[in-house]
Design a protein around this motif. Structure first.
Motif, PDB file in Angstrom:
ATOM      1  N   PRO A  23       0.783  -1.245   0.000  1.00  0.00           N
ATOM      2  CA  PRO A  23       0.000   0.000   0.000  1.00  0.00           C
ATOM      3  C   PRO A  23       0.813   1.293   0.000  1.00  0.00           C
ATOM      4  O   PRO A  23       0.249   2.364  -0.189  1.00  0.00           O
ATOM      5  N   LEU A  24       2.133   1.191   0.197  1.00  0.00           N
ATOM      6  CA  LEU A  24       2.943   2.410   0.181  1.00  0.00           C
ATOM      7  C   LEU A  24       3.195   2.800  -1.275  1.00  0.00           C
ATOM      8  O   LEU A  24       4.114   2.297  -1.930  1.00  0.00           O
ATOM      9  N   PRO A  41       1.166   5.856   2.114  1.00  0.00           N
ATOM     10  CA  PRO A  41       0.259   4.703   2.173  1.00  0.00           C
ATOM     11  C   PRO A  41      -1.140   5.100   1.709  1.00  0.00           C
ATOM     12  O   PRO A  41      -1.688   6.110   2.159  1.00  0.00           O
ATOM     13  N   LEU A 126      -6.782   3.818   7.759  1.00  0.00           N
ATOM     14  CA  LEU A 126      -5.420   3.301   7.651  1.00  0.00           C
ATOM     15  C   LEU A 126      -5.040   2.465   8.869  1.00  0.00           C
ATOM     16  O   LEU A 126      -4.548   1.337   8.735  1.00  0.00           O
ATOM     17  N   HIS A 130      -4.498  -1.825   9.100  1.00  0.00           N
ATOM     18  CA  HIS A 130      -3.150  -2.323   9.353  1.00  0.00           C
ATOM     19  C   HIS A 130      -2.961  -2.785  10.793  1.00  0.00           C
ATOM     20  O   HIS A 130      -2.198  -3.739  11.034  1.00  0.00           O
TER      21      HIS A 130
END
Length: 209
Positions: A23-24, A41, A126, A130
């Motif tokens: 995702p970065l 991200p 986010l 994660h």
């Protein structure tokens, strides 16, 4: 991005998997100061946009206007492929080194959001995703931090959304090799420490049989 037909990735599930696994993204934009690139991200929101945030000190939100086109580049696993991986090499030596990889390019327009609700939504999405992956039911939540500290942190960021307009994706996974050399590339990558990429190649070959 140069994409020969045999490496073009059209499967929405595979494209989403690359983006979720890495995702970065590198977000590239043309500005009055020239091209700028930021590593940020990004996550897909429920409305189909890409959601992220930058530091308030980052000039990106000052250099480009709302509605400007940007490019978000997601890069999956990659690895060097040696000619020695191919069983056919000793027969004719007509092989050269190459590099296998997956990449997704998203072209879209960006909109910056300075309101508290948007910033909380961006950080919340986010961290929720994660933190669950890393800590499971012990995931950190925004509410765990003192309210005044969280307010201070949110004041130092700018949220944004990228409305996706065009997607280009590439899976260069030795599809252009015959079955024997493809299997050799899979085995060679496993042996050289790239088991994840090897498994993607093997699964794809199985699905296409």
């Amino acid at each position: 991005m140069y994409i020969p037909p045999h490496f073009q990735e059209l499967d929405p599930a595979e494209i989403a998997a690359v983006m979720e696994a890495a995702p970065l993204a590198c977000v590239v934009a043309q500005t009055p100061a020239g091209l700028v690139a930021n590593h940020l991200p990004l996550l897909s929101g429920p409305d189909g946009t890409l959601i992220g945030h930058v530091a308030l000190a980052n000039d990106l939100h000052r250099l480009i206007a709302d509605g400007q086109e940007v490019l978000a580049v997601f890069r999956g696993e990659d690895a060097y492929v040696s000619p020695n991986f191919y069983p056919s090499k000793p027969e004719h030596h007509r092989h050269v080194p190459t590099w296998n990889y997956q990449a997704v390019h998203i072209h879209g327009t960006i909109t910056f959001q300075h309101d508290d609700h948007a910033k909380r939504a961006a950080v919340g999405l986010l961290t929720r995703i994660h933190e669950r992956r890393v800590n499971g039911d012990k995931a950190w939540r925004m509410a765990d931090a003192p309210a005044d500290y969280m307010e201070q942190m949110l004041a130092n960021i700018v949220a944004f959304r990228i409305r996706m307009q065009r997607t280009l994706a590439k899976s260069k996974l030795s599809q252009n090799r015959d079955a024997r050399d493809h299997a050799g590339a899979v085995a060679g990558l496993r042996a050289s420490g790239h088991a994840g990429l090897a498994e993607r190649m093997a699964r794809r070959a199985t699905a296409e049989d």
